[in-house]
Design a protein around this motif. Structure first.
Motif, PDB file in Angstrom:
ATOM      1  N   LYS A  93      -6.349 -11.694 -18.517  1.00  0.00           N
ATOM      2  CA  LYS A  93      -4.927 -11.370 -18.493  1.00  0.00           C
ATOM      3  C   LYS A  93      -4.736  -9.906 -18.869  1.00  0.00           C
ATOM      4  CE  LYS A  93      -4.400 -12.866 -23.312  1.00  0.00           C
ATOM      5  NZ  LYS A  93      -3.696 -13.788 -24.250  1.00  0.00           N
ATOM      6  N   ALA A  94      -3.543  -9.402 -18.598  1.00  0.00           N
ATOM      7  CA  ALA A  94      -3.148  -8.094 -19.115  1.00  0.00           C
ATOM      8  C   ALA A  94      -2.584  -8.309 -20.504  1.00  0.00           C
ATOM      9  CB  ALA A  94      -2.110  -7.447 -18.212  1.00  0.00           C
ATOM     10  N   ARG A  95      -3.007  -7.500 -21.447  1.00  0.00           N
ATOM     11  CA  ARG A  95      -2.516  -7.672 -22.820  1.00  0.00           C
ATOM     12  C   ARG A  95      -0.998  -7.521 -22.870  1.00  0.00           C
ATOM     13  NH1 ARG A  95      -5.782  -4.718 -27.423  1.00  0.00           N
ATOM     14  NH2 ARG A  95      -6.973  -6.663 -27.371  1.00  0.00           N
ATOM     15  N   SER A  96      -0.461  -6.650 -22.016  1.00  0.00           N
ATOM     16  CA  SER A  96       0.997  -6.498 -21.898  1.00  0.00           C
ATOM     17  C   SER A  96       1.306  -5.909 -20.534  1.00  0.00           C
ATOM     18  CB  SER A  96       1.547  -5.582 -23.000  1.00  0.00           C
ATOM     19  OG  SER A  96       0.987  -4.290 -22.900  1.00  0.00           O
ATOM     20  N   GLY A  97       2.410  -6.318 -19.937  1.00  0.00           N
ATOM     21  CA  GLY A  97       2.821  -5.788 -18.649  1.00  0.00           C
ATOM     22  C   GLY A  97       1.836  -6.118 -17.546  1.00  0.00           C
ATOM     23  N   THR A  98       1.712  -5.200 -16.595  1.00  0.00           N
ATOM     24  CA  THR A  98       0.776  -5.379 -15.490  1.00  0.00           C
ATOM     25  C   THR A  98      -0.544  -4.681 -15.819  1.00  0.00           C
ATOM     26  OG1 THR A  98       1.633  -3.391 -14.404  1.00  0.00           O
ATOM     27  CG2 THR A  98       2.640  -5.494 -13.797  1.00  0.00           C
ATOM     28  N   LEU A  99      -1.590  -5.046 -15.089  1.00  0.00           N
ATOM     29  CA  LEU A  99      -2.893  -4.432 -15.339  1.00  0.00           C
ATOM     30  C   LEU A  99      -2.838  -2.927 -15.098  1.00  0.00           C
ATOM     31  CD1 LEU A  99      -5.540  -6.835 -13.753  1.00  0.00           C
ATOM     32  CD2 LEU A  99      -5.018  -6.480 -16.175  1.00  0.00           C
ATOM     33  N   GLU A 100      -3.496  -2.191 -15.953  1.00  0.00           N
ATOM     34  CA  GLU A 100      -3.580  -0.751 -15.788  1.00  0.00           C
ATOM     35  C   GLU A 100      -4.974  -0.278 -16.178  1.00  0.00           C
ATOM     36  OE1 GLU A 100      -0.704   1.054 -18.328  1.00  0.00           O
ATOM     37  OE2 GLU A 100      -1.757   0.525 -20.177  1.00  0.00           O
ATOM     38  N   GLY A 101      -5.276   0.945 -15.821  1.00  0.00           N
ATOM     39  CA  GLY A 101      -6.569   1.534 -16.168  1.00  0.00           C
ATOM     40  C   GLY A 101      -7.579   1.512 -15.043  1.00  0.00           C
ATOM     41  N   PHE A 102      -7.230   0.893 -13.896  1.00  0.00           N
ATOM     42  CA  PHE A 102      -8.156   0.809 -12.765  1.00  0.00           C
ATOM     43  C   PHE A 102      -7.940   1.998 -11.815  1.00  0.00           C
ATOM     44  CE2 PHE A 102      -8.013  -3.500 -14.317  1.00  0.00           C
ATOM     45  CZ  PHE A 102      -9.314  -3.946 -14.157  1.00  0.00           C
ATOM     46  N   ALA A 103      -9.052   2.577 -11.361  1.00  0.00           N
ATOM     47  CA  ALA A 103      -9.022   3.665 -10.389  1.00  0.00           C
ATOM     48  C   ALA A 103      -9.948   3.293  -9.239  1.00  0.00           C
ATOM     49  CB  ALA A 103      -9.467   4.970 -11.022  1.00  0.00           C
ATOM     50  N   ILE A 104      -9.606   3.765  -8.041  1.00  0.00           N
ATOM     51  CA  ILE A 104     -10.366   3.395  -6.856  1.00  0.00           C
ATOM     52  C   ILE A 104     -10.585   4.622  -5.993  1.00  0.00           C
ATOM     53  CG2 ILE A 104      -8.355   2.801  -5.435  1.00  0.00           C
ATOM     54  CD1 ILE A 104      -9.960   0.307  -4.500  1.00  0.00           C
ATOM     55  N   ALA A 105     -11.711   4.620  -5.255  1.00  0.00           N
ATOM     56  CA  ALA A 105     -12.040   5.759  -4.395  1.00  0.00           C
ATOM     57  C   ALA A 105     -12.840   5.288  -3.196  1.00  0.00           C
ATOM     58  CB  ALA A 105     -12.834   6.804  -5.181  1.00  0.00           C
ATOM     59  N   GLY A 106     -12.858   6.141  -2.178  1.00  0.00           N
ATOM     60  CA  GLY A 106     -13.709   5.903  -1.014  1.00  0.00           C
ATOM     61  C   GLY A 106     -15.028   6.635  -1.179  1.00  0.00           C
ATOM     62  N   ASP A 107     -15.686   6.917  -0.066  1.00  0.00           N
ATOM     63  CA  ASP A 107     -16.975   7.604  -0.105  1.00  0.00           C
ATOM     64  C   ASP A 107     -16.891   8.995  -0.734  1.00  0.00           C
ATOM     65  OD1 ASP A 107     -18.621   5.631   0.968  1.00  0.00           O
ATOM     66  OD2 ASP A 107     -18.027   6.146   3.016  1.00  0.00           O
ATOM     67  N   ASP A 108     -15.703   9.620  -0.682  1.00  0.00           N
ATOM     68  CA  ASP A 108     -15.567  10.982  -1.200  1.00  0.00           C
ATOM     69  C   ASP A 108     -15.445  11.019  -2.724  1.00  0.00           C
ATOM     70  OD1 ASP A 108     -13.048   9.924  -1.587  1.00  0.00           O
ATOM     71  OD2 ASP A 108     -12.019  11.350  -0.278  1.00  0.00           O
ATOM     72  N   LYS A 109     -15.363   9.880  -3.369  1.00  0.00           N
ATOM     73  CA  LYS A 109     -15.269   9.766  -4.837  1.00  0.00           C
ATOM     74  C   LYS A 109     -14.020  10.472  -5.402  1.00  0.00           C
ATOM     75  CE  LYS A 109     -19.185   7.554  -5.125  1.00  0.00           C
ATOM     76  NZ  LYS A 109     -20.365   8.140  -5.751  1.00  0.00           N
ATOM     77  N   LYS A 110     -12.983  10.581  -4.603  1.00  0.00           N
ATOM     78  CA  LYS A 110     -11.712  11.118  -5.089  1.00  0.00           C
ATOM     79  C   LYS A 110     -10.853   9.942  -5.552  1.00  0.00           C
ATOM     80  CE  LYS A 110     -11.787  15.240  -2.173  1.00  0.00           C
ATOM     81  NZ  LYS A 110     -11.092  16.026  -1.109  1.00  0.00           N
ATOM     82  N   PHE A 111     -10.805   9.750  -6.849  1.00  0.00           N
ATOM     83  CA  PHE A 111     -10.171   8.557  -7.406  1.00  0.00           C
ATOM     84  C   PHE A 111      -8.660   8.698  -7.500  1.00  0.00           C
ATOM     85  CE2 PHE A 111     -14.537   8.022  -8.708  1.00  0.00           C
ATOM     86  CZ  PHE A 111     -14.716   6.659  -8.663  1.00  0.00           C
ATOM     87  N   VAL A 112      -7.992   7.581  -7.241  1.00  0.00           N
ATOM     88  CA  VAL A 112      -6.539   7.467  -7.428  1.00  0.00           C
ATOM     89  C   VAL A 112      -6.273   6.219  -8.265  1.00  0.00           C
ATOM     90  CG1 VAL A 112      -6.079   8.569  -5.202  1.00  0.00           C
ATOM     91  CG2 VAL A 112      -6.191   6.067  -5.342  1.00  0.00           C
ATOM     92  N   ASP A 148      -3.792  -0.380  -7.715  1.00  0.00           N
ATOM     93  CA  ASP A 148      -3.077  -1.616  -8.034  1.00  0.00           C
ATOM     94  C   ASP A 148      -4.135  -2.667  -8.357  1.00  0.00           C
ATOM     95  OD1 ASP A 148      -0.498  -0.551  -7.399  1.00  0.00           O
ATOM     96  OD2 ASP A 148      -0.982  -0.792  -5.271  1.00  0.00           O
ATOM     97  N   ALA A 149      -3.894  -3.445  -9.390  1.00  0.00           N
ATOM     98  CA  ALA A 149      -4.872  -4.469  -9.774  1.00  0.00           C
ATOM     99  C   ALA A 149      -4.137  -5.724 -10.195  1.00  0.00           C
ATOM    100  CB  ALA A 149      -5.753  -3.957 -10.915  1.00  0.00           C
ATOM    101  N   TRP A 150      -4.676  -6.863  -9.801  1.00  0.00           N
ATOM    102  CA  TRP A 150      -4.079  -8.139 -10.197  1.00  0.00           C
ATOM    103  C   TRP A 150      -5.182  -9.183 -10.385  1.00  0.00           C
ATOM    104  CZ3 TRP A 150      -3.874  -5.873  -5.467  1.00  0.00           C
ATOM    105  CH2 TRP A 150      -4.378  -6.589  -4.377  1.00  0.00           C
ATOM    106  N   ILE A 151      -4.861 -10.219 -11.109  1.00  0.00           N
ATOM    107  CA  ILE A 151      -5.829 -11.241 -11.483  1.00  0.00           C
ATOM    108  C   ILE A 151      -5.670 -12.458 -10.586  1.00  0.00           C
ATOM    109  CG2 ILE A 151      -6.553 -12.824 -13.334  1.00  0.00           C
ATOM    110  CD1 ILE A 151      -5.490 -10.649 -15.300  1.00  0.00           C
ATOM    111  N   GLU A 152      -6.796 -12.954 -10.094  1.00  0.00           N
ATOM    112  CA  GLU A 152      -6.835 -14.221  -9.368  1.00  0.00           C
ATOM    113  C   GLU A 152      -7.924 -15.079 -10.009  1.00  0.00           C
ATOM    114  OE1 GLU A 152      -7.272 -13.714  -5.173  1.00  0.00           O
ATOM    115  OE2 GLU A 152      -5.360 -12.637  -4.930  1.00  0.00           O
ATOM    116  N   GLY A 153      -7.520 -15.984 -10.875  1.00  0.00           N
ATOM    117  CA  GLY A 153      -8.473 -16.828 -11.583  1.00  0.00           C
ATOM    118  C   GLY A 153      -9.298 -16.017 -12.564  1.00  0.00           C
TER     119      GLY A 153
END
Length: 511
Positions: free
Chosen positions: A442-461, A464-469
């Protein structure tokens, strides 16, 4: 004078006097359930007899004057017993669980604040410390950065020290982490607990690992070469005098400034004896003298000193090398648990801050869990972002003892760690993450945060993250073909993923 039966005198006087390491002394705790090493020195070929708990073991000193015996497995016993070694009488010996507490300042930090600050509720903790079943071995003269080192080709046979029985009169300058960890164990396992304390503030991990073990790892050569350059021309006595002279001059200027109600100048940087902090320096003088004292395992709190600079990426390999080195020296695959260094410094602003304080060290600590019979306390959420010595050491010890009580003592603890990244599955537009210790994500509060994502270029943004099971799904409309996810990747990161026990997830990268 204590009465000693005549039969005992006649038996012991037939032997030559032996010399014992300081750690084999009054009030010691012997490890239950393992063959217990007792060792020391005597005249070459002299006979040595060791008696304890109905056992008697004999041996002869080697040509070098060294001897060792091993007692058969002992049963936990909180009753005071006597250990006889020739003419030596070691009194008030208990049998229980023994742990080595090592690392840098956060392990050395005392309860009463003499070193690195005062823990929360220190006065109450001291007053309540009526636990004679807890014994802590401390060095009479803790290794200071001013002290000259043991030569590279030697190992210290001994370092002066003594066992101290826990009480309100003695506990104030115990290692806070060591004491609170021991108290947690005592509460749960109801056995005596001995803590061997060997920790020095401001020291790097390479100082705690034998030089020979590090020289055997090719990846460490740049680090070792760097140390060779730093030590070239370094004379401890000369450098210490420079520091003391600078400090004396600073004190005069500071005094004048305060009298004039002006800002005081910055103090000179403390003297650090590089000869002690060099690779293998602390191993030789602080760890080798404790080998082969029989113990259940090690608790380790270190990494801050390695958290910046050009070699931070080596930390995971360094920790694994240290564990293997110590286990080899002891001849025992004992358990090894450590504290993952917590959040510190400026709060995270960007999706990924890979050069931030401690990022590589934390990931190295997480990856070192691949070593069998190890554990890690995740403490990202209980540190102090403004100073590097958190005062809530009871909470840090509780995280560590929770792992140990589950792994070592088989206590029924359903969730003993925060979520640990396990695997990533890449789909067309998202990445699915799985975790160990994932019950009740679960998220300790609010929505999940702290996740970053990137493609092959490793430029992170930011993602959005959510929990499924028991999984977390991560994506971003900005990244059409995602390849990598990072979580809490900064010195003082965002991140609120926890499990049902409200324990936080470790920072990780899927790379």
């Amino acid at each position: 004078m204590k009465y000693i039966p005549a039969l005992l005198l006649s038996a012991t006087c037939t032997f030559a006097e032996v010399r014992l390491p300081a750690v084999i002394s009054d009030h010691m705790v012997l490890q239950a359930g393992k063959p217990v090493a007792i060792w020391g020195w005597a005249v070459a070929d002299e006979e040595v007899a060791v008696e304890f708990a109905g056992q008697k073991k004999t041996t002869k000193a080697s040509a070098k004057g060294e001897w060792q015996v091993k007692l058969d497995l002992l049963t936990p016993n909180a009753k005071s017993q006597t250990l006889l070694i020739n003419d030596k009488v070691i009194q008030d010996v208990l049998v229980g669980e023994v742990w080595l507490a090592s690392g840098q300042s956060n392990m050395a930090m005392q309860i009463n604040g003499k070193l690195h600050g005062k823990v929360d509720n220190a006065d109450a903790e001291v007053a309540a410390a009526k636990h004679p079943e807890i014994r802590v071995f401390v060095h009479d003269a803790p290794l200071a950065i001013y002290e000259l080192p043991v030569p590279d080709d030697e190992l210290a046979q001994d370092r002066p020290g003594k066992w101290r029985v826990c009480s309100p009169e003695t506990v104030a300058d115990f290692s806070a982490m060591g004491y609170f960890f021991a108290r947690d164990l005592l509460t749960e396992i109801k056995q005596p607990v001995g803590i061997l304390t060997s920790a020095v503030g401001g020291t790097p991990i390479e100082a705690w690992t034998s030089l020979s073990a590090q020289q055997a790892v090719p990846d460490f050569k740049p680090l070792l070469d760097d140390w060779t350059k730093r030590l070239d021309g370094f004379v401890p006595e000369t450098e210490q005098k420079k520091f003391l002279d600078a400090k004396a001059a600073w004190l005069k200027v500071r005094s004048a400034a305060l009298k004039a109600k002006q800002p005081a100048p910055k103090a000179p940087s403390p003297f650090k004896n590089l000869q002690v902090m060099k690779p293998g320096g602390l191993f030789a003088s602080m760890i080798a003298p404790l080998v082969p004292y029989t113990m259940r395992g090690v608790i380790w709190y270190q990494g801050e000193r390695n958290a910046a600079g050009p070699f931070t990426g080596l930390y995971g390999a360094q920790l694994q090398t240290l564990i293997a080195d110590w286990r080899k020296r002891w001849g025992d695959e004992f358990y090894f648990a450590w504290v993952q260094i917590p959040a510190f410094a400026t709060p995270q602003k960007f999706p990924s801050e890979p050069t931030g304080w401690g990022v590589s060290v934390r990931d190295g600590q997480r990856r070192a869990l691949q070593v069998p019979h190890t554990g890690m306390a995740i403490t990202m959420d209980i540190g102090d972002s403004k100073q590097g010595h958190p005062t809530n050491k009871t909470e840090f010890a509780a995280r560590l003892s929770r792992v140990v009580l589950h792994d070592v003592y088989q206590k029924s603890i359903d969730i003993w760690s925060g979520p640990l990244f396990k695997s990533a599955v890449i789909a067309a537009d998202h990445i699915t993450l799985t975790f160990d210790q994932a019950t009740g994500l679960k998220a300790r509060s609010g929505t999940l945060e702290g996740f970053a994502i990137a493609g092959d270029d490793k430029k992170f943004v930011w993602a959005d993250a959510w929990i499924e099971g028991d999984k977390v799904i991560v994506s971003s409309t900005e990244i059409k073909a995602p390849k990598v996810v990072r979580y809490s990747w900064a010195a003082n990161p965002k991140g609120n993923l926890v499990n049902a026990a409200d324990l936080p997830a470790s920072p990780f990268s899927t790379e």
